[in-house]
Write a protein that holds these residues in place. Structure first.
Motif, PDB file in Angstrom:
ATOM      1  N   MET A 159       0.844  -1.189   0.000  1.00  0.00           N
ATOM      2  CA  MET A 159       0.000   0.000   0.000  1.00  0.00           C
ATOM      3  C   MET A 159       0.876   1.234   0.000  1.00  0.00           C
ATOM      4  SD  MET A 159      -2.913  -1.175   2.737  1.00  0.00           S
ATOM      5  CE  MET A 159      -1.802  -1.112   4.125  1.00  0.00           C
ATOM      6  N   ASN A 160       0.787   2.002  -1.073  1.00  0.00           N
ATOM      7  CA  ASN A 160       1.565   3.234  -1.225  1.00  0.00           C
ATOM      8  C   ASN A 160       0.633   4.438  -1.264  1.00  0.00           C
ATOM      9  OD1 ASN A 160       3.936   1.658  -1.447  1.00  0.00           O
ATOM     10  ND2 ASN A 160       3.699   1.514  -3.671  1.00  0.00           N
ATOM     11  N   SER A 161       1.199   5.611  -1.072  1.00  0.00           N
ATOM     12  CA  SER A 161       0.432   6.864  -1.125  1.00  0.00           C
ATOM     13  C   SER A 161      -0.831   6.760  -0.268  1.00  0.00           C
ATOM     14  CB  SER A 161       0.060   7.202  -2.575  1.00  0.00           C
ATOM     15  OG  SER A 161       1.212   7.309  -3.375  1.00  0.00           O
ATOM     16  N   LEU A 162      -0.664   6.306   0.928  1.00  0.00           N
ATOM     17  CA  LEU A 162      -1.817   6.077   1.799  1.00  0.00           C
ATOM     18  C   LEU A 162      -2.526   7.371   2.154  1.00  0.00           C
ATOM     19  CD1 LEU A 162      -0.273   3.280   3.979  1.00  0.00           C
ATOM     20  CD2 LEU A 162      -2.462   3.108   2.787  1.00  0.00           C
ATOM     21  N   LYS A 163      -3.838   7.270   2.296  1.00  0.00           N
ATOM     22  CA  LYS A 163      -4.696   8.403   2.609  1.00  0.00           C
ATOM     23  C   LYS A 163      -5.434   8.121   3.922  1.00  0.00           C
ATOM     24  CE  LYS A 163      -5.656   9.002  -2.336  1.00  0.00           C
ATOM     25  NZ  LYS A 163      -6.719   9.070  -3.377  1.00  0.00           N
ATOM     26  N   PRO A 164      -5.858   9.143   4.624  1.00  0.00           N
ATOM     27  CA  PRO A 164      -6.630   8.914   5.858  1.00  0.00           C
ATOM     28  C   PRO A 164      -7.856   8.028   5.633  1.00  0.00           C
ATOM     29  CG  PRO A 164      -5.913  11.184   5.753  1.00  0.00           C
ATOM     30  CD  PRO A 164      -5.540  10.560   4.437  1.00  0.00           C
ATOM     31  N   GLU A 165      -8.463   8.128   4.461  1.00  0.00           N
ATOM     32  CA  GLU A 165      -9.640   7.303   4.190  1.00  0.00           C
ATOM     33  C   GLU A 165      -9.304   5.825   3.986  1.00  0.00           C
ATOM     34  OE1 GLU A 165      -8.714  10.133   2.620  1.00  0.00           O
ATOM     35  OE2 GLU A 165      -9.214  10.049   0.472  1.00  0.00           O
ATOM     36  N   ASP A 166      -8.025   5.470   3.953  1.00  0.00           N
ATOM     37  CA  ASP A 166      -7.627   4.064   3.915  1.00  0.00           C
ATOM     38  C   ASP A 166      -7.632   3.433   5.301  1.00  0.00           C
ATOM     39  OD1 ASP A 166      -5.186   4.986   1.451  1.00  0.00           O
ATOM     40  OD2 ASP A 166      -7.096   3.962   1.084  1.00  0.00           O
ATOM     41  N   THR A 167      -7.839   4.222   6.324  1.00  0.00           N
ATOM     42  CA  THR A 167      -7.879   3.715   7.691  1.00  0.00           C
ATOM     43  C   THR A 167      -9.002   2.699   7.853  1.00  0.00           C
ATOM     44  OG1 THR A 167      -6.921   5.724   8.638  1.00  0.00           O
ATOM     45  CG2 THR A 167      -8.254   4.338  10.106  1.00  0.00           C
ATOM     46  N   ALA A 168      -8.651   1.508   8.309  1.00  0.00           N
ATOM     47  CA  ALA A 168      -9.623   0.417   8.452  1.00  0.00           C
ATOM     48  C   ALA A 168      -8.914  -0.802   9.029  1.00  0.00           C
ATOM     49  CB  ALA A 168     -10.232   0.054   7.099  1.00  0.00           C
ATOM     50  N   VAL A 169      -9.708  -1.786   9.386  1.00  0.00           N
ATOM     51  CA  VAL A 169      -9.172  -3.118   9.655  1.00  0.00           C
ATOM     52  C   VAL A 169      -9.134  -3.860   8.323  1.00  0.00           C
ATOM     53  CG1 VAL A 169      -9.480  -5.299  10.873  1.00  0.00           C
ATOM     54  CG2 VAL A 169     -10.065  -3.133  12.009  1.00  0.00           C
ATOM     55  N   TYR A 170      -7.979  -4.399   8.003  1.00  0.00           N
ATOM     56  CA  TYR A 170      -7.794  -5.103   6.736  1.00  0.00           C
ATOM     57  C   TYR A 170      -7.802  -6.616   6.987  1.00  0.00           C
ATOM     58  CZ  TYR A 170      -6.781  -0.835   4.212  1.00  0.00           C
ATOM     59  OH  TYR A 170      -6.897   0.396   3.602  1.00  0.00           O
ATOM     60  N   TYR A 171      -8.585  -7.309   6.166  1.00  0.00           N
ATOM     61  CA  TYR A 171      -8.738  -8.749   6.288  1.00  0.00           C
ATOM     62  C   TYR A 171      -8.270  -9.429   5.004  1.00  0.00           C
ATOM     63  CZ  TYR A 171     -12.007  -7.517  10.041  1.00  0.00           C
ATOM     64  OH  TYR A 171     -12.595  -7.010  11.179  1.00  0.00           O
ATOM     65  N   CYS A 172      -7.574 -10.551   5.133  1.00  0.00           N
ATOM     66  CA  CYS A 172      -7.331 -11.366   3.956  1.00  0.00           C
ATOM     67  C   CYS A 172      -8.309 -12.535   3.970  1.00  0.00           C
ATOM     68  CB  CYS A 172      -5.888 -11.845   3.867  1.00  0.00           C
ATOM     69  SG  CYS A 172      -5.426 -13.123   5.010  1.00  0.00           S
ATOM     70  N   SER A 208     -12.729 -18.533   3.819  1.00  0.00           N
ATOM     71  CA  SER A 208     -11.816 -18.482   4.959  1.00  0.00           C
ATOM     72  C   SER A 208     -11.324 -17.061   5.131  1.00  0.00           C
ATOM     73  CB  SER A 208     -10.616 -19.410   4.733  1.00  0.00           C
ATOM     74  OG  SER A 208     -11.029 -20.755   4.611  1.00  0.00           O
ATOM     75  N   TRP A 209     -11.284 -16.621   6.392  1.00  0.00           N
ATOM     76  CA  TRP A 209     -10.927 -15.240   6.705  1.00  0.00           C
ATOM     77  C   TRP A 209      -9.899 -15.203   7.831  1.00  0.00           C
ATOM     78  CZ3 TRP A 209     -12.977 -10.902   4.246  1.00  0.00           C
ATOM     79  CH2 TRP A 209     -14.001 -11.171   3.332  1.00  0.00           C
ATOM     80  N   GLY A 210      -9.022 -14.200   7.767  1.00  0.00           N
ATOM     81  CA  GLY A 210      -8.124 -13.937   8.869  1.00  0.00           C
ATOM     82  C   GLY A 210      -8.796 -13.087   9.926  1.00  0.00           C
ATOM     83  N   GLN A 211      -8.038 -12.778  10.974  1.00  0.00           N
ATOM     84  CA  GLN A 211      -8.599 -12.029  12.108  1.00  0.00           C
ATOM     85  C   GLN A 211      -8.533 -10.521  11.884  1.00  0.00           C
ATOM     86  OE1 GLN A 211      -5.529 -13.094  11.997  1.00  0.00           O
ATOM     87  NE2 GLN A 211      -4.349 -11.297  12.671  1.00  0.00           N
ATOM     88  N   GLY A 212      -7.788 -10.092  10.905  1.00  0.00           N
ATOM     89  CA  GLY A 212      -7.707  -8.671  10.580  1.00  0.00           C
ATOM     90  C   GLY A 212      -6.495  -7.999  11.191  1.00  0.00           C
ATOM     91  N   THR A 213      -6.039  -6.934  10.536  1.00  0.00           N
ATOM     92  CA  THR A 213      -4.942  -6.121  11.047  1.00  0.00           C
ATOM     93  C   THR A 213      -5.308  -4.653  10.849  1.00  0.00           C
ATOM     94  OG1 THR A 213      -2.545  -5.770  10.998  1.00  0.00           O
ATOM     95  CG2 THR A 213      -3.612  -6.173   8.880  1.00  0.00           C
ATOM     96  N   GLN A 214      -5.064  -3.845  11.868  1.00  0.00           N
ATOM     97  CA  GLN A 214      -5.473  -2.445  11.832  1.00  0.00           C
ATOM     98  C   GLN A 214      -4.465  -1.604  11.061  1.00  0.00           C
ATOM     99  OE1 GLN A 214      -8.285  -0.800  13.328  1.00  0.00           O
ATOM    100  NE2 GLN A 214      -7.542   0.917  12.085  1.00  0.00           N
ATOM    101  N   VAL A 215      -4.978  -0.790  10.168  1.00  0.00           N
ATOM    102  CA  VAL A 215      -4.177   0.207   9.456  1.00  0.00           C
ATOM    103  C   VAL A 215      -4.762   1.576   9.774  1.00  0.00           C
ATOM    104  CG1 VAL A 215      -3.533   1.129   7.195  1.00  0.00           C
ATOM    105  CG2 VAL A 215      -3.497  -1.346   7.605  1.00  0.00           C
ATOM    106  N   THR A 216      -3.939   2.456  10.296  1.00  0.00           N
ATOM    107  CA  THR A 216      -4.370   3.807  10.622  1.00  0.00           C
ATOM    108  C   THR A 216      -3.468   4.796   9.906  1.00  0.00           C
ATOM    109  OG1 THR A 216      -5.131   3.076  12.809  1.00  0.00           O
ATOM    110  CG2 THR A 216      -4.835   5.441  12.474  1.00  0.00           C
ATOM    111  N   VAL A 217      -4.090   5.689   9.131  1.00  0.00           N
ATOM    112  CA  VAL A 217      -3.355   6.695   8.373  1.00  0.00           C
ATOM    113  C   VAL A 217      -3.692   8.061   8.948  1.00  0.00           C
ATOM    114  CG1 VAL A 217      -2.837   7.628   6.096  1.00  0.00           C
ATOM    115  CG2 VAL A 217      -3.510   5.222   6.338  1.00  0.00           C
ATOM    116  N   SER A 218      -2.688   8.732   9.458  1.00  0.00           N
ATOM    117  CA  SER A 218      -2.916  10.049  10.054  1.00  0.00           C
ATOM    118  C   SER A 218      -2.702  11.140   9.011  1.00  0.00           C
ATOM    119  CB  SER A 218      -1.972  10.259  11.226  1.00  0.00           C
ATOM    120  OG  SER A 218      -0.630  10.244  10.790  1.00  0.00           O
ATOM    121  N   SER A 219      -3.444  12.219   9.186  1.00  0.00           N
ATOM    122  CA  SER A 219      -3.344  13.329   8.218  1.00  0.00           C
ATOM    123  C   SER A 219      -2.300  14.339   8.644  1.00  0.00           C
ATOM    124  CB  SER A 219      -4.708  14.008   8.075  1.00  0.00           C
ATOM    125  OG  SER A 219      -5.144  14.457   9.341  1.00  0.00           O
TER     126      SER A 219
END
Length: 121
Positions: A83-96, A110-121
């Motif tokens: 993930m490049n050029s991240l934006k605040p609106e990309d903030t979410a829990v990401y699941y594979c 099948s789903w993973g447990q998720g990982t948090q991504v937080t993008v600050s402005s």
């Protein structure tokens, strides 16, 4: 089914980059298409990217095209989301997820447990 474990999330400033990884257990990983989805607070889970079993076909949500890249290494049973050029609106829990080559969450079994991504402005 496969068991999936995501990693690589964290806090990053806008414009920065992160690489998410999703490690799968079992010997059937290469049989599955893989996808990344995300869910922001108060919003529904949405499609981000998908890759077919061989890595030869990929699909992306319009909101991430040109910024995110999905890839896989079947020898390592791992799928990645660069993930490049991240934006605040990309903030979410990401699941594979593992399943069919699709943009629809219901096509992944099948789903993973998720990982948090937080993008600050």
């Amino acid at each position: 089914q496969v068991q999936l474990v995501e990693s690589g999330g964290g806090l990053v400033q806008a414009g920065g980059s992160l690489r998410l990884s999703c490690a799968a257990s079992g010997r059937t990983f290469s049989r599955y298409a893989m996808g990344w989805f995300r869910q922001a607070p108060g919003k529904e889970r949405e499609f981000v990217a998908a890759i077919n079993w061989s890595g030869g076909s990929t699909d992306y949500a319009e909101s991430v095209k040109g910024r995110f890249t999905i890839s896989r290494d079947n020898a390592k049973n791992t799928v990645y989301l660069q993930m490049n050029s991240l934006k605040p609106e990309d903030t979410a829990v990401y699941y594979c997820a593992a399943g069919a080559f699709s943009t629809v969450a219901g096509d992944f079994g099948s789903w993973g447990q998720g990982t948090q991504v937080t993008v600050s402005s």
